[in-house]
Each structure stands twice: as structure tokens, then as C-alpha cells.
Design a protein around this motif. Sequence first.
Motif, mmCIF file in Angstrom:
data_model
loop_
_atom_site.group_PDB
_atom_site.id
_atom_site.type_symbol
_atom_site.label_atom_id
_atom_site.label_comp_id
_atom_site.label_asym_id
_atom_site.label_seq_id
_atom_site.Cartn_x
_atom_site.Cartn_y
_atom_site.Cartn_z
ATOM 1 N N ALA A 186 6.082 7.903 -28.112
ATOM 2 C CA ALA A 186 5.342 8.903 -27.345
ATOM 3 C C ALA A 186 6.116 10.208 -27.197
ATOM 4 C CB ALA A 186 5.002 8.348 -25.969
ATOM 5 N N THR A 187 7.288 10.307 -27.801
ATOM 6 C CA THR A 187 8.051 11.545 -27.684
ATOM 7 C C THR A 187 7.395 12.655 -28.495
ATOM 8 O OG1 THR A 187 9.495 11.021 -29.556
ATOM 9 C CG2 THR A 187 10.222 10.289 -27.353
ATOM 10 N N GLN A 188 7.659 13.861 -28.083
ATOM 11 C CA GLN A 188 7.055 15.017 -28.744
ATOM 12 C C GLN A 188 7.490 15.108 -30.204
ATOM 13 O OE1 GLN A 188 7.969 18.724 -26.839
ATOM 14 N NE2 GLN A 188 6.554 19.882 -28.104
ATOM 15 N N GLY A 189 8.749 14.838 -30.477
ATOM 16 C CA GLY A 189 9.246 14.916 -31.849
ATOM 17 C C GLY A 189 8.595 13.906 -32.766
ATOM 18 N N LEU A 213 5.634 12.398 -32.395
ATOM 19 C CA LEU A 213 4.231 12.758 -32.599
ATOM 20 C C LEU A 213 4.076 13.976 -33.495
ATOM 21 C CD1 LEU A 213 2.912 12.152 -28.978
ATOM 22 C CD2 LEU A 213 2.624 10.680 -30.978
ATOM 23 N N LEU A 214 4.968 14.953 -33.338
ATOM 24 C CA LEU A 214 4.926 16.142 -34.183
ATOM 25 C C LEU A 214 5.213 15.792 -35.641
ATOM 26 C CD1 LEU A 214 4.690 19.242 -34.375
ATOM 27 C CD2 LEU A 214 7.146 19.339 -33.939
ATOM 28 N N SER A 225 14.096 12.580 -34.085
ATOM 29 C CA SER A 225 13.460 12.106 -32.850
ATOM 30 C C SER A 225 13.608 10.604 -32.642
ATOM 31 C CB SER A 225 11.981 12.490 -32.835
ATOM 32 O OG SER A 225 11.271 11.760 -33.804
#
Length: 120
Positions: free
Chosen positions: A51-54, A56-57, A99
Amino acid sequence: MEKLLDALLLGRAKFHELPLTGRVVLSQLPLNLTLLLVAVIVVAVDAPAAATQGFLLGQAAAVALLVACFAVPWDRLPYGAFLVIPLLDFIPVGILRSSTGDVLGGLGLLAVFPVMWIAG
């Protein structure tokens, strides 16, 4: 599309007989399928890391590149323009590696997929 599915399922269609868009999509699929497996593993091992931004990005960037493989009219562009895709593949691989370094330390090895595509 029928020839693409036939080649994917190891039917009668040969890779070199496919239209350029089909060859570009088939060349991109190994990385995207591996990243799908990575997503499943990360969710199973450490769900908060998924679920971290990295993370998902990185996954979104890889999916966007696969969509570009389908959407761009490669036959109308100069031959070799499709090589921008494997060069851009290093971006999601790098993002995912940074990430999820604690969860899956070997994600940098996914860079072998764009390297093989460029070499081929």
C-alpha cells in the motif's frame, strides 16, 4: 488480436509474422506478468508494503507502459521507436526496487527483462 492470442498460446502464428503492435505487446508481457506475481507476493508477505506510494506508483507505471504498447500505432512511427518502451521499463523497476527493498531485495533483477528486449 486473433494472431496475438494465437502466438501467446503457442499456436500457429509465429512471433515474426505478427504485426508490430503484437510483437511490442508480447515483448512487454513477461515483465508485466512478473510484476503481477511480485504484487501477489508482496501482499501475501507484507500487505502494508503493497500500500506504499512507491509500490503503487511503480505498478501503475508498468501498467501504463503496457497500455501504451496496445494504444500506440507503432506501424506509423519510424521503425525502432518501440525501443522507448524497454528504456522506460527501468523506471517502474527502479521505483519498485526502492519501495520494497526490505520485503523483496532482488527486484533490481527485473531489469533483465528490458535488457533482453533491447538486446533482441
